[in-house]
Design a protein around this motif. Structure first.
Motif, PDB file in Angstrom:
ATOM      1  N   GLU A  83     -11.304  -9.058 -16.611  1.00  0.00           N
ATOM      2  CA  GLU A  83     -10.670  -8.985 -15.161  1.00  0.00           C
ATOM      3  C   GLU A  83     -11.771  -9.223 -14.193  1.00  0.00           C
ATOM      4  O   GLU A  83     -12.600  -8.316 -14.058  1.00  0.00           O
ATOM      5  CB  GLU A  83      -9.818  -7.810 -15.090  1.00  0.00           C
ATOM      6  CG  GLU A  83      -9.073  -8.038 -13.846  1.00  0.00           C
ATOM      7  CD  GLU A  83      -7.996  -6.763 -13.532  1.00  0.00           C
ATOM      8  OE1 GLU A  83      -7.568  -5.970 -14.586  1.00  0.00           O
ATOM      9  OE2 GLU A  83      -7.475  -6.671 -12.331  1.00  0.00           O
ATOM     10  N   GLU A 116       1.673  -6.911  -4.138  1.00  0.00           N
ATOM     11  CA  GLU A 116       0.871  -7.608  -5.199  1.00  0.00           C
ATOM     12  C   GLU A 116       2.014  -8.452  -5.998  1.00  0.00           C
ATOM     13  O   GLU A 116       3.063  -7.979  -6.266  1.00  0.00           O
ATOM     14  CB  GLU A 116       0.492  -6.691  -6.511  1.00  0.00           C
ATOM     15  CG  GLU A 116      -0.115  -7.318  -7.492  1.00  0.00           C
ATOM     16  CD  GLU A 116      -1.008  -6.186  -8.425  1.00  0.00           C
ATOM     17  OE1 GLU A 116      -0.979  -5.178  -8.181  1.00  0.00           O
ATOM     18  OE2 GLU A 116      -1.310  -6.602  -9.610  1.00  0.00           O
ATOM     19  N   GLU A 141      -6.687 -10.922  -8.664  1.00  0.00           N
ATOM     20  CA  GLU A 141      -7.233 -10.527  -9.943  1.00  0.00           C
ATOM     21  C   GLU A 141      -7.100 -11.382 -11.050  1.00  0.00           C
ATOM     22  O   GLU A 141      -5.814 -11.917 -11.105  1.00  0.00           O
ATOM     23  CB  GLU A 141      -6.521  -9.105 -10.084  1.00  0.00           C
ATOM     24  CG  GLU A 141      -6.691  -8.009  -8.919  1.00  0.00           C
ATOM     25  CD  GLU A 141      -5.575  -7.009  -8.983  1.00  0.00           C
ATOM     26  OE1 GLU A 141      -5.640  -6.040  -9.755  1.00  0.00           O
ATOM     27  OE2 GLU A 141      -4.543  -7.144  -8.479  1.00  0.00           O
ATOM     28  N   LYS A 180       4.068   0.504  -6.123  1.00  0.00           N
ATOM     29  CA  LYS A 180       2.661   0.347  -6.922  1.00  0.00           C
ATOM     30  C   LYS A 180       2.286   1.802  -7.363  1.00  0.00           C
ATOM     31  O   LYS A 180       2.343   2.758  -6.480  1.00  0.00           O
ATOM     32  CB  LYS A 180       1.537  -0.263  -5.976  1.00  0.00           C
ATOM     33  CG  LYS A 180       0.468  -0.519  -6.673  1.00  0.00           C
ATOM     34  CD  LYS A 180      -0.023  -1.575  -7.302  1.00  0.00           C
ATOM     35  CE  LYS A 180      -1.218  -1.913  -7.919  1.00  0.00           C
ATOM     36  NZ  LYS A 180      -1.413  -2.622  -8.920  1.00  0.00           N
TER      37      LYS A 180
HETATM   38 MG    MG Z   1      -5.170  -4.299  -9.926  1.00  0.00          MG
END
Ligand code: MG
Ligand code: ADP
Ligand code: ZN
Length: 416
Positions: free
Chosen positions: A159, A218, A10, A269
């Protein structure tokens, strides 16, 4: 057992607009006194209303077109709620179900191979402010409080979310560099990781034995290409170890600690549910009608990969040379002007790769502000061709022009 690595990125790009995304505050915030580039709108004073910056939309569309996305008409903004001091509204205005650009792809070259990375989408959103903590800012050493600076709040971002299509750190790095080059060619963003106008969140997992996608992690706080490489290496080893020991991975966000060289669990998350997304009713849908998109398209420059391939074809450069010369659009322009002024294509490439590059490095300068005109360099090189100068003489003349700011005639006289 060697498990297949899967990476999805991302990337946040800060868009090069004059004003913020929903107000008329300046975007020139780096080095500004904290909380001076702010107004009631980006400070979320009740009763204020956002007004969308059209330039931010056009830059997102430019980037979307460069990434071969489908540009969508009638897209919306949503409110993404979370409670944190850097976010004065306690929600971020972002695009959720209806991003402005969908699909698309980017071809990259990694380890000598061309590969297509597919994209999920590109969306617009506003940036948050910045917290200044005692642990990270020496001026607050020992303090029991933090400061918040809202200058960055409301900066326009786009993004870009890739599909999990990359399978090595080398591919991830090549992808980031290709995005950065495109953003700079299109003048959409400065794309600087150092100053934060390009920021990357790295998602990584290992495939299950049956080839299906594994649980992803992530990684945040990776602020340089080097730290992305190191974080990936660490995280892949960690995940392999957990699986080797028969353990299971959890889907979570981990912070990269550059000093210790480890990732640390930050939080499991959040799901979309935690963000309580709902439509931003204060903003009308974004109209991006075909005529509008066509207009943006008309104004696109030659794409970096097209330029790279054209230079190989037209000037007989190798892939490596062409990549080096077209890395920066201004350098590519410089090269073409030099050739147009009489320098043979191969010689001009050589001079740029060696002499020009060396001077720029020595003087920590950029081709954009380089004092020697491309036409002058072309003329100088053509004098070698016509045997009016030897290579060594030409290098002396070049040095005199660059170091003593002499004109070509003056330098020829001096070295003659
Ligand atoms: Mg995301
Ligand atoms: P979220 O909204 O929670 O961030 P997304 O579905 O938007 O989740 O995915 C975010 C990123 O994670 C995308 O770039 C995607 O490519 C990547 N991703 C999804 N699944 C995996 C996986 N198994 N391994 C690595 N990356 C993944
Ligand atoms: Zn403002």
């Amino acid at each position: 057992m060697k498990r297949k690595i899967v990476i999805g990125l991302e990337i946040h790009l800060q868009l090069k607009t004059k004003t913020k995304i929903f107000c008329s505050c300046s975007t020139d915030y780096i080095g500004a006194t904290p909380n001076t580039n702010v107004c009631p709108i980006c400070l979320a004073v009740p009763g204020t209303l956002p007004l969308l910056n059209e330039h931010a939309v056009s830059l997102a569309v430019r980037m979307g077109l460069g990434l071969h996305c489908e540009i969508k008409d009638n897209t919306r903004f949503h409110r993404k709620h979370y409670f944190y001091a850097d976010l004065p509204k306690a929600y971020q205005v972002t695009q959720y179900e209806h991003p402005i650009a969908e699909g698309g792809y980017l071809d990259i070259i990694a380890d000598g191979k061309t590969k297509r990375v597919h994209l999920d989408h590109l969306h617009l959103e506003e940036d948050a402010g910045k917290l200044v903590h005692p642990t990270t800012d020496g001026r607050l050493a020992g303090a029991a409080y933090s400061f918040v600076d809202y200058n960055r709040g409301g900066m326009p971002l786009s993004e870009i979310v890739s599909q999990p299509d990359m399978n090595s750190a080398a591919e991830a790095i090549a992808y980031i560099l290709q995005i950065r080059q495109l953003a700079r060619y299109l003048e959409v963003s400065d794309g600087e990781m150092e100053s934060g106008s390009l920021r990357v969140d790295v998602n990584v997992s290992l495939c299950n034995d049956d080839g299906s996608l594994g649980t992803r992690v992530e990684i945040k706080n990776v602020n340089s290409l080097k730290s992305i490489e190191r974080a990936l290496e660490y995280e892949i080893a960690r995940q392999n170890r957990v699986l080797d020991e028969g353990g299971a991975l959890v889907q979570e966000t981990r912070m990269w600690d550059d000093a210790s060289g480890v990732t640390r669990s930050m939080r499991t998350k959040e799901g979309a549910r935690d963000y309580r997304y709902y439509l931003e009713m204060d903003l009308a849908p974004i109209e991006a009608k075909p005529e509008y998109v066509a207009k943006v398209k008309e104004n696109l420059p030659e794409m970096p990969w097209d330029k790279r391939d054209r230079f190989i074809e037209q000037y007989g450069l190798s892939l490596e040379e062409s990549q080096q010369i077209t890395e920066q659009r201004e350098m590519a322009d410089y090269y073409e002007k030099c050739v147009a002024s009489g320098a043979p294509a191969a010689k001009a490439a050589n001079w740029i790769k060696t002499e020009i590059q060396r001077v720029l490095n020595d003087k920590a300068q950029d081709i954009k502000t380089f004092s020697l005109k491309a036409e002058t360099l072309g003329e100088l090189i053509s004098k070698i061709e016509k045997k009016e100068l030897s290579n060594t003489q030409a290098k002396d003349v070049f040095a005199a022009m660059v170091n003593d700011s002499l004109s070509l005639d003056e330098a020829l006289k001096k070295c003659g």
